[in-house]
Write an enzyme that holds these catalytic residues in place. Structure first.
Site, short mmCIF file in Angstrom:
data_model
loop_
_atom_site.label_atom_id
_atom_site.label_comp_id
_atom_site.label_asym_id
_atom_site.label_seq_id
_atom_site.Cartn_x
_atom_site.Cartn_y
_atom_site.Cartn_z
CB CYS A 27 -0.94 0.04 1.21
SG CYS A 27 -1.72 -1.51 1.64
CG ASP B 109 -2.99 0.09 -3.15
OD1 ASP B 109 -3.65 -0.90 -3.49
OD2 ASP B 109 -3.02 0.54 -1.99
CG ASN B 110 -1.37 -3.71 -3.08
OD1 ASN B 110 -1.22 -2.76 -2.31
ND2 ASN B 110 -2.29 -4.64 -2.88
#
Length: 466
Positions: free
Chosen positions: A25, A269-270
């Site tokens: 994050c 974000d991921n």
């Protein structure tokens, strides 16, 4: 996410090879804001000591982010939702700290919550409880963004960044969706899922992977599979409210006659894993399921129903947005590159990226974890059945090569073993076999040299490929 796909992906471009440069994050979000690799913005993980929203971040990279540059282009800016994991903590400047560049600031204090949270609203503390109508964070973000669109100055262009908690834990769905998708995995499907997890886990040859991947029980216990079943369903349930957000925003933009003038980016974000290699839930790993992210974009000059293959990174988001604003990109110090030309070739000339860097700095506890004593100190993120997902020496850097000639990943760990993992994703898309000992030494040497260069690159040198 049917609405998002129809209203953004089908109306514009879908990038099927989008990646985060770090699968966690806070450092990933820092890369989005700055357009820089972690070794340049120096946010390493989710802790204050890892520079997540630290004073070092605030005095340095945070002063050179997307909204700062857009402000110079006379944009009106709005942020709502999760910013950085340590944001708003007393050690990080408390709620009074509002990052430069934002005209409207509605930021969550700390990590993801859906109820019973605190916001910093333009630097003032705002407490929230557990009323769905007043407090459910995803809907609150939606509603405040709609008000911003109504109240903004029509004389200025605008930039909004909406960052809902979904699908982060604790996976609290809106009341109307708490029974949705119950047929995704249920009844007879649960046995099929259990068998599938056992089968997939047994395929992996864990002995050729980093030690952290060798410690989960294989095959995965039933208790972990049941946990995964529940988590998988709840994650999707929380995303239904995000789908509603997309629909309401597109409708509002259409109503105020701005839809055809607006670029809309949809991403994360991921990545996230749910059971691969017997790892229950989390990210932080070097594998495709953690480093790949969704990315869809619609806007002026972008033809609908495009599927684009060229690799795009989250460090490319900032330069692309600034490119759209008309800013001269040579005036900013960013590692990424604009991908506007890929979406709308008539607007810009672009260059392909043959390879790129993935880097991560592991986190751990200095003392033993009471929930997982058998594995001792130095580990963290210990989930069901004492499977720890991170450690201090889960620190690695990878070169990911993706072009017409090669689809490879080369990774080096910063540990006592100097462990290396190499995968040919053309023949082994699930990354089951580490082929480090089988690869031509000349290829290994070339990948090692690329890695050394990328780990020290800054700005334009991150975009020089030889």
């Amino acid at each position: 996410m049917k609405k998002a796909k129809a209203l953004i992906g089908d109306a514009g471009a879908t990038f099927v090879n989008a990646f985060t440069v770090t699968p966690l994050c806070c450092p990933s979000r820092s890369s989005i804001f700055t357009g820089r690799y972690p070794h340049n913005h120096e946010v390493r993980n989710n802790s204050l000591t890892g520079n997540c929203s630290s004073s070092l971040w605030q005095k340095g990279p945070e002063t050179q982010t997307i909204p700062v540059y857009l402000g110079k282009q006379h944009y009106e800016t709005f942020f709502a939702g999760k910013y950085l994991n340590q944001y708003g903590k007393k050690e990080a400047g408390d709620v009074g700290h509002v990052p430069l560049g934002w005209d409207q600031w509605h930021s969550l204090v700390g990590n993801s919550q859906y109820y019973n949270y605190t916001l910093s609203v333009n630097g003032k503390e705002e407490k929230h409880g557990d009323s769905y109508e007043k407090d459910y964070l995803t809907d609150l973000i939606t509603n405040r963004s709609l008000h911003f669109l109504e109240d903004r100055s029509p004389q200025h262009p605008f930039f909004m960044m909406l960052s809902p908690p979904a699908p982060h834990s604790p996976w609290t769905a809106a009341p109307q969706y708490q029974k949705s998708l119950c047929d995704v995995i249920s009844g007879a499907d649960e046995k099929m899922l259990l068998d599938l997890y056992h089968f997939c886990a047994s395929l992996s040859v864990f002995q050729d992977k980093h030690w952290l991947l060798r410690q989960p029980v294989n095959p995965m216990p039933n208790s972990s599979v049941e946990f995964l079943d529940n988590a998988y369903r709840k994650r999707w349930q929380t995303l239904l409210s995000v789908d509603d957000m997309v629909e309401k925003l597109v409708k509002k933009l259409d109503n105020i006659k701005e839809l055809d003038n607006t670029y809309i980016f949809y991403t994360s974000d991921n990545g996230y894993h749910t059971g691969q290699f017997s790892l229950p839930i989390d990210k932080r790993q070097l594998y495709e399921f953690d480093i790949r992210i969704p990315l869809m974009v619609r806007g002026p000059g972008i033809k609908p129903n495009q599927t684009l293959q060229a690799p795009v990174l989250n460090i490319d988001l900032a330069p692309t947005m600034l490119d759209i604003s008309g800013l001269n990109l040579s005036a900013v110090n960013m590692d990424g590159q604009s991908f506007l030309s890929q979406m709308a070739p008539s607007l810009r000339n672009g260059t392909a990226r043959p390879y790129f860097l993935i880097e991560y700095t592991g986190e751990g506890h200095p003392t033993p974890d009471p929930s997982c004593p058998k594995l001792g100190p130095g580990l963290s993120q210990c989930f069901p059945d004492c499977v720890c997902e991170d450690a201090y020496n889960n620190t690695y850097a990878c070169v990911r090569t993706l072009n017409k000639e090669q689809n490879l990943q080369y990774c080096e760990f910063a540990d006592s073993e100097s462990f290396v993992e190499v995968y040919n994703l053309t023949s082994d898309p699930d990354q089951l076999e580490n082929i480090f000992k089988k690869v031509d030494p000349q290829i290994l040497q070339a990948m090692n040299q690329r890695l050394i260069k990328l780990q020290s690159c800054v700005g334009s040198s991150c975009r020089e490929y030889k």
